[in-house]
Enzyme design. Structure first.
Site, PDB file in Angstrom:
ATOM      1  N   THR A  17     115.920  71.750 -84.353  1.00 13.89           N
ATOM      2  CA  THR A  17     117.202  72.439 -84.540  1.00 13.89           C
ATOM      3  C   THR A  17     117.192  73.252 -85.820  1.00 13.89           C
ATOM      4  OG1 THR A  17     118.177  70.639 -85.842  1.00 13.89           O
ATOM      5  CG2 THR A  17     118.439  70.510 -83.461  1.00 13.89           C
TER       6      THR A  17
ATOM      7  N   LYS B  46     125.437  70.251 -81.932  1.00 12.06           N
ATOM      8  CA  LYS B  46     124.172  70.763 -81.407  1.00 12.06           C
ATOM      9  C   LYS B  46     123.380  69.679 -80.680  1.00 12.06           C
ATOM     10  CE  LYS B  46     122.715  70.728 -86.255  1.00 12.06           C
ATOM     11  NZ  LYS B  46     122.374  71.613 -87.392  1.00 12.06           N
TER      12      LYS B  46
ATOM     13  N   LYS C 287     118.436  51.611 -81.925  1.00 16.36           N
ATOM     14  CA  LYS C 287     118.866  50.611 -80.940  1.00 16.36           C
ATOM     15  C   LYS C 287     117.801  50.431 -79.858  1.00 16.36           C
ATOM     16  CE  LYS C 287     122.458  49.578 -77.510  1.00 16.36           C
ATOM     17  NZ  LYS C 287     123.826  49.870 -77.037  1.00 16.36           N
TER      18      LYS C 287
ATOM     19  N   ARG D  52     109.790  40.927-111.881  1.00 15.98           N
ATOM     20  CA  ARG D  52     108.774  39.861-111.825  1.00 15.98           C
ATOM     21  C   ARG D  52     109.385  38.544-111.348  1.00 15.98           C
ATOM     22  NH1 ARG D  52     106.274  39.047-117.339  1.00 15.98           N
ATOM     23  NH2 ARG D  52     108.298  39.809-118.056  1.00 15.98           N
TER      24      ARG D  52
ATOM     25  N   HIS E  36     121.310  36.450-125.094  1.00 13.29           N
ATOM     26  CA  HIS E  36     121.913  35.708-123.980  1.00 13.29           C
ATOM     27  C   HIS E  36     123.314  36.220-123.656  1.00 13.29           C
ATOM     28  CE1 HIS E  36     118.424  33.212-124.206  1.00 13.29           C
ATOM     29  NE2 HIS E  36     118.730  32.779-125.413  1.00 13.29           N
TER      30      HIS E  36
ATOM     31  N   GLU F  87     113.141  42.707-128.089  1.00 14.27           N
ATOM     32  CA  GLU F  87     112.769  42.980-126.704  1.00 14.27           C
ATOM     33  C   GLU F  87     113.046  44.440-126.340  1.00 14.27           C
ATOM     34  OE1 GLU F  87     111.395  41.157-124.361  1.00 14.27           O
ATOM     35  OE2 GLU F  87     111.565  39.085-125.017  1.00 14.27           O
TER      36      GLU F  87
END
Length: 510
Positions: A32, A64, A136, A212, A273, A325
């Protein structure tokens, strides 16, 4: 019976290689619009869908592929004699492969200044209908929605090894894709109609990475982002350096980001934390970080730091000597990058902060359900405060109270923050009773509590917290007020010469 493939794609990446492979394998290609044009320009034989439907595309392309000649070919079960007979009676050929991806609705609504009309015109109707029909009927039809699947499917077709299980996996991807697409549309309409707490809620997220592990090594985990996330967000972070983020890294980084966004001037936040262990503001970002570090030089070890201004050389020199970190900032100077990237594992995250916090709703999972609420965007200014005590806070104390109030909002309840001179001195988080949280914060502050201020995320049900504050030398307290026993705390403050202000707003954080 000839093999047929229907191809109609918005994303045309790798299209010609795949279509060429199908052509070599003897598939008739139906197509199309722009896809048809691209195939024909490349010299690939492609049949207009209107040749199959015997019906021209109409309504500016809105109609269409919505036709029985298409959907009968998709949904007919090949091993069902009745279906086969009905196709033959109507001269309809089955369609064996469907390759469709959808109008770019997400990309459209992400554009600055997008109009409602543009958004609506990028809602695909025929595409999802074909995809769902083909998925389906995966027993007989191969359906592809992701260009990444072109080559693997082509190889399996060439080797005649494309199994029903493979088609089922492709079908599952299709249903996830159309569900995601519909959820984005539903979310857009809920937003433009300003509807909240609707009878049904459909959320959609896109995978950023597999982690991880989760909070602990025995838990699997992944990180997903909202399909159209706005504002400063960890989901929009650009990682400049360091190893992959972990589940706990992302949680802590989000907590640090939310706190630092509370401040307009140079501010630095250290988190462990999901609770702040140090917050400082200053004339420069380097000065702000020095205060955050000095607030708790023990707990910051292995923590996450967020800064709301570019990390410069001076700040980087301070950061490099600490085990951290993650460092989050809107940008890093070239010299700062040179200094910090010497540390192999530190994660450097660049997050634009001009747009401010992501003000959308908060979603928390419970077993079998979700809790949904507005983000806690509540804030107070000096004009919002009431002073029930005999002593009024000084201008300096008032500034310190408002500084500490912004911090305590982000501390797990029950929460107490002790602060002085634009720096936290002690944080008591997540305690079962308020005086317990106060004792932790005051013990951490030590002698520095003399002349400092205290913030509490909720009201005082009894005067014991005030008594603990007075013993430590606290001079002013900020809390929501609203307890039936407010008067007991007010009298205790008056007894010890403490100024206390009420915000009229609490900040429980569970």
């Amino acid at each position: 019976m000839k093999k047929r493939a229907l191809i109609s794609v918005s994303d045309k990446s790798n299209l010609l290689d795949f279509a060429g492979g199908l052509d070599r394998l003897g598939y008739e290609i139906i197509s199309t619009g722009g896809t048809l044009k691209k195939l024909q320009e490349a010299g690939l034989p492609a049949v207009p869908v209107s040749d199959i439907t015997k019906f021209d595309e109409i309504l500016d392309g809105r109609v269409k592929t919505l036709h029985p000649n298409i959907h009968s070919g998709l949904l007919a079960q090949r091993d069902n004699p009745s279906h086969k007979q009905q196709l033959e009676e109507r001269d309809i050929d089955p369609i064996d492969i469907v390759v469709v991806n959808l109008y770019p609705f997400k990309q459209t609504i992400e554009k600055e200044g997008v109009t409602e009309e543009d958004a609506i015109e990028n809602i695909d109707i025929g595409g999802p209908t074909m995809l769902r029909a083909a998925a389906k009927n995966f027993h007989d039809v191969t359906v592809i929605v992701d260009p990444a699947d072109y080559q693997p499917v082509l190889e399996q077709l060439e080797q005649q090894s494309l199994t029903k299980e493979s088609r089922k996996i492709l079908a599952a991807k299709v249903f996830r894709h159309t569900a995601n697409y519909d959820a984005m549309i539903a979310g857009y309409f809920s937003e433009i109609t300003d509807e909240k707490n609707t009878d049904t809620l459909t959320l959609t997220y896109e995978k950023v990475q597999t982690l991880r592990y989760g909070e602990n090594p025995h838990q699997e985990a992944a990180f997903y982002k909202e399909g159209n996330v706005k504002g400063a967000s960890i989901a929009n972070a650009n990682q400049l350096h360091g190893k992959e983020l972990s589940y706990n890294n992302i949680q802590d980084a989000n907590a640090a980001l939310e706190i630092v966004l509370e401040y307009q001037g140079p501010a630095a936040v250290a988190v462990k934390h999901m609770n702040p262990c140090g917050v400082g503001i200053g004339q420069t970002i380097s000065q702000a970080f020095a205060k955050a570090y000095e607030a708790d030089p023990v707990s910051i070890f292995g923590g996450i730091v967020a800064l709301n201004q570019e990390v410069d050389e001076d700040t980087a020199d301070q950061l490099k000597d600490i085990f951290l970190e993650i460092v989050i900032a809107p940008s890093f100077s070239a010299k700062a990058m040179e200094i910090l990237t010497v540390k192999k594992n530190i994660r450097l995250l660049e997050i634009p902060m001009e747009a401010g916090a992501n003000k959308q709703q908060k979603v928390v999972s419970v077993v079998g359900g979700l809790l949904v609420q507005d983000a806690d965007n509540g804030a107070v200014s000096a004009e919002d405060l009431t002073v029930p005590t005999k002593r009024k806070p000084s201008e300096e104390e008032l500034e310190e109270l408002l500084f500490s109030w912004k911090v305590v909002k982000h501390v797990k309840s029950n929460a107490i923050v002790v602060a002085k001179q634009d720096q936290t001195l002690g944080v008591g988080a997540g305690q079962m009773n308020r005086v317990g949280a106060a004792k932790i914060a005051l013990e951490q502050a030590g002698d520095k509590a003399q002349g400092a201020v205290m913030a509490s995320d909720a009201f005082f049900p009894m005067p014991d917290t005030v008594e603990a504050a007075a013993e430590a030398g606290i001079k002013a307290i900020i809390q929501p007020g609203g307890s039936k026993r407010d008067e007991d705390s007010i009298l205790a403050c008056d007894k010890h010469g403490i100024a206390m202000v009420f915000t009229g707003m609490r900040h429980f954080k569970h």
